[in-house]
Design an enzyme around this catalytic site. Sequence first.
Site, PDB file in Angstrom:
ATOM      1  N   LEU A 153      36.911  42.425  38.528  1.00  0.00           N
ATOM      2  CA  LEU A 153      37.480  41.828  37.088  1.00  0.00           C
ATOM      3  C   LEU A 153      38.625  42.319  36.266  1.00  0.00           C
ATOM      4  O   LEU A 153      38.996  43.496  35.292  1.00  0.00           O
ATOM      5  CB  LEU A 153      36.834  43.378  36.668  1.00  0.00           C
ATOM      6  CG  LEU A 153      35.670  43.274  35.822  1.00  0.00           C
ATOM      7  CD1 LEU A 153      34.477  42.583  35.670  1.00  0.00           C
ATOM      8  CD2 LEU A 153      34.954  45.097  35.526  1.00  0.00           C
ATOM      9  N   GLY A 154      39.437  41.056  36.152  1.00  0.00           N
ATOM     10  CA  GLY A 154      40.325  40.206  35.626  1.00  0.00           C
ATOM     11  C   GLY A 154      39.997  40.359  34.293  1.00  0.00           C
ATOM     12  O   GLY A 154      38.927  39.981  33.779  1.00  0.00           O
ATOM     13  N   ARG A 155      40.696  39.084  34.015  1.00  0.00           N
ATOM     14  CA  ARG A 155      40.263  38.719  32.652  1.00  0.00           C
ATOM     15  C   ARG A 155      39.620  37.813  32.958  1.00  0.00           C
ATOM     16  O   ARG A 155      38.773  37.393  32.214  1.00  0.00           O
ATOM     17  CB  ARG A 155      42.197  37.470  32.077  1.00  0.00           C
ATOM     18  CG  ARG A 155      43.584  38.518  31.595  1.00  0.00           C
ATOM     19  CD  ARG A 155      44.262  37.390  31.751  1.00  0.00           C
ATOM     20  NE  ARG A 155      45.461  38.174  31.552  1.00  0.00           N
ATOM     21  CZ  ARG A 155      46.653  37.820  32.848  1.00  0.00           C
ATOM     22  NH1 ARG A 155      45.831  38.243  34.451  1.00  0.00           N
ATOM     23  NH2 ARG A 155      47.657  38.646  32.473  1.00  0.00           N
ATOM     24  N   ARG A 176      39.223  47.207  44.098  1.00  0.00           N
ATOM     25  CA  ARG A 176      39.350  48.439  44.368  1.00  0.00           C
ATOM     26  C   ARG A 176      39.670  50.149  44.118  1.00  0.00           C
ATOM     27  O   ARG A 176      39.352  50.134  45.155  1.00  0.00           O
ATOM     28  CB  ARG A 176      40.787  48.039  45.032  1.00  0.00           C
ATOM     29  CG  ARG A 176      41.378  46.955  46.009  1.00  0.00           C
ATOM     30  CD  ARG A 176      42.969  46.670  46.136  1.00  0.00           C
ATOM     31  NE  ARG A 176      43.421  46.226  44.723  1.00  0.00           N
ATOM     32  CZ  ARG A 176      44.757  45.869  44.974  1.00  0.00           C
ATOM     33  NH1 ARG A 176      45.799  46.218  45.915  1.00  0.00           N
ATOM     34  NH2 ARG A 176      45.100  45.521  43.753  1.00  0.00           N
ATOM     35  N   THR A 177      39.357  49.847  42.579  1.00  0.00           N
ATOM     36  CA  THR A 177      39.075  50.995  42.405  1.00  0.00           C
ATOM     37  C   THR A 177      38.543  50.471  40.969  1.00  0.00           C
ATOM     38  O   THR A 177      38.816  49.815  40.208  1.00  0.00           O
ATOM     39  CB  THR A 177      40.657  51.513  41.915  1.00  0.00           C
ATOM     40  OG1 THR A 177      41.622  50.836  41.076  1.00  0.00           O
ATOM     41  CG2 THR A 177      41.402  51.814  42.910  1.00  0.00           C
ATOM     42  N   ILE A 231      34.534  30.790  41.551  1.00  0.00           N
ATOM     43  CA  ILE A 231      35.731  30.218  41.081  1.00  0.00           C
ATOM     44  C   ILE A 231      37.451  30.085  40.937  1.00  0.00           C
ATOM     45  O   ILE A 231      37.732  30.044  40.694  1.00  0.00           O
ATOM     46  CB  ILE A 231      35.277  29.882  39.845  1.00  0.00           C
ATOM     47  CG1 ILE A 231      34.809  31.011  39.240  1.00  0.00           C
ATOM     48  CG2 ILE A 231      34.203  28.959  38.830  1.00  0.00           C
ATOM     49  CD1 ILE A 231      35.665  32.228  38.846  1.00  0.00           C
ATOM     50  N   ARG A 233      39.092  31.440  45.236  1.00  0.00           N
ATOM     51  CA  ARG A 233      39.760  30.240  46.047  1.00  0.00           C
ATOM     52  C   ARG A 233      38.858  30.085  47.132  1.00  0.00           C
ATOM     53  O   ARG A 233      38.643  31.048  47.847  1.00  0.00           O
ATOM     54  CB  ARG A 233      41.217  31.208  46.191  1.00  0.00           C
ATOM     55  CG  ARG A 233      41.973  30.937  46.176  1.00  0.00           C
ATOM     56  CD  ARG A 233      42.918  29.571  45.403  1.00  0.00           C
ATOM     57  NE  ARG A 233      44.512  29.711  44.552  1.00  0.00           N
ATOM     58  CZ  ARG A 233      44.169  29.307  43.268  1.00  0.00           C
ATOM     59  NH1 ARG A 233      43.047  29.390  42.689  1.00  0.00           N
ATOM     60  NH2 ARG A 233      45.560  29.365  42.239  1.00  0.00           N
ATOM     61  N   ASP A 257      33.627  25.932  42.890  1.00  0.00           N
ATOM     62  CA  ASP A 257      34.504  24.843  42.793  1.00  0.00           C
ATOM     63  C   ASP A 257      35.412  25.071  43.727  1.00  0.00           C
ATOM     64  O   ASP A 257      36.582  24.187  42.945  1.00  0.00           O
ATOM     65  CB  ASP A 257      35.103  25.612  41.197  1.00  0.00           C
ATOM     66  CG  ASP A 257      36.403  25.009  40.590  1.00  0.00           C
ATOM     67  OD1 ASP A 257      36.527  23.711  40.615  1.00  0.00           O
ATOM     68  OD2 ASP A 257      36.967  24.907  39.855  1.00  0.00           O
ATOM     69  N   GLU A 262      40.853  22.078  50.507  1.00  0.00           N
ATOM     70  CA  GLU A 262      40.950  20.717  49.704  1.00  0.00           C
ATOM     71  C   GLU A 262      41.773  19.726  49.873  1.00  0.00           C
ATOM     72  O   GLU A 262      42.780  20.224  50.046  1.00  0.00           O
ATOM     73  CB  GLU A 262      41.484  21.683  47.675  1.00  0.00           C
ATOM     74  CG  GLU A 262      40.203  22.523  47.976  1.00  0.00           C
ATOM     75  CD  GLU A 262      39.899  23.895  46.433  1.00  0.00           C
ATOM     76  OE1 GLU A 262      41.574  23.504  46.160  1.00  0.00           O
ATOM     77  OE2 GLU A 262      39.700  24.999  46.071  1.00  0.00           O
ATOM     78  N   HIS A 280      37.498  21.916  42.353  1.00  0.00           N
ATOM     79  CA  HIS A 280      38.545  22.726  41.518  1.00  0.00           C
ATOM     80  C   HIS A 280      38.982  22.161  40.194  1.00  0.00           C
ATOM     81  O   HIS A 280      40.255  21.916  40.256  1.00  0.00           O
ATOM     82  CB  HIS A 280      40.055  22.002  42.778  1.00  0.00           C
ATOM     83  CG  HIS A 280      40.494  24.180  42.495  1.00  0.00           C
ATOM     84  ND1 HIS A 280      41.435  24.382  43.345  1.00  0.00           N
ATOM     85  CD2 HIS A 280      40.968  24.763  41.275  1.00  0.00           C
ATOM     86  CE1 HIS A 280      42.240  25.534  42.812  1.00  0.00           C
ATOM     87  NE2 HIS A 280      41.881  25.569  41.872  1.00  0.00           N
TER      88      HIS A 280
HETATM   89  O1  LIG Z   1      42.696  27.823  40.148  1.00  0.00           O
HETATM   90  C1  LIG Z   1      43.660  27.132  39.287  1.00  0.00           C
HETATM   91  C2  LIG Z   1      44.521  28.393  38.883  1.00  0.00           C
HETATM   92  O2  LIG Z   1      45.525  28.971  39.514  1.00  0.00           O
HETATM   93  O3  LIG Z   1      44.877  28.392  37.496  1.00  0.00           O
END
Ligand SMILES: O=CC(=O)O
Length: 314
Positions: A153-155, A176-177, A231, A233, A257, A262, A280
């Site tokens: 739950l980052g940006r 994680r927390t 979305i 890796r 994606d 890849e 991607h």
């Molecule tokens: O996959 C794309 C990025 O990390 O910006």
Amino acid sequence: MESIGVLMTCPPPDPYLVEQLEKRFTLFKFHSIPDKAHFLNSNKASIRAVVGNASAGADAQLIHQLPNLEIVSSFSVGLDKIDLAKCRERGIRVTNTPDVLTDDVADLAIGLMLAVLRRLCQSDRYVRSGQWKRGDFKLTTKFTGKSVGIIGLGRIGLAIAKRAEAFSCPISYHTRTEKSDVKYKYYPSVVELAANCQILVVACALTEETRHIINREVINALGPKGVLINIGRGPHVDEPELVSALVEGRLGGAGLDVFQDEPNVPEELFGLENVVLLPHVGSGTMETRKEMADLVVGNLEAHFLNKPLLTPVL
Ligand SMILES: O=CC(=O)O
């Protein structure tokens, strides 16, 4: 700054980026150099910066071969192709391109959810192939109101949550927390999250801890009606497990994606109706790629002019 050597380790991702780098620096395109060992031997002294992206960055071996490397400026938000420990050890600065791509990646995650549940790609093929003339397309699955579980739950994770909320989706998450500043339901384990949502989204960074965070147990917990959206890796997912779950019907669908190797995608997925495959392209809009390129170049300029970096990681 023209005498400063910049080594681009990835295939040139964007003509504008190449043009801007070539205006300011001596740019070497590593990807198209046939004898890399010979090239490095002859040019290593002049190379003071590396530019990479999600496909190639700066691993320990390359860093070791560049004695005068000062900065790695990545045309990506993800840092998994850069040996951060080595950079820290050598005092090499590292930058990435956060924020500017958040909206595009979150938009694409929602697009994948809609595409999988409403079978958008398949419906399009139905029209183009003339099948509509022989009868209506089959019914699909509603997206509004589906419960969405987000790993990370980052940006980007937060931007996906915000968008999914607009579709009345209850949101839960795993990190994680637990976060004290969000109202979404927290699950301390990924399996628990998967068992309690209908759409599971991978939106965390790839680290040793999150490699194969989507494994057989998680896939089985998501179940035959569940949908996986990746979305992040490719290596977040145990890909052979995902493929067999989709082929055997143990998972309801997937919107992907990113892939483990890849641009190679498991061919078993090509014939499946419940899967949407993208090359991607999370940040792949003209607007965002320009902003990313400006950040890459801006960070290099700042570094070589002894100014504060725009988006420092290290
Ligand atoms: O996959 C794309 C990025 O990390 O910006």
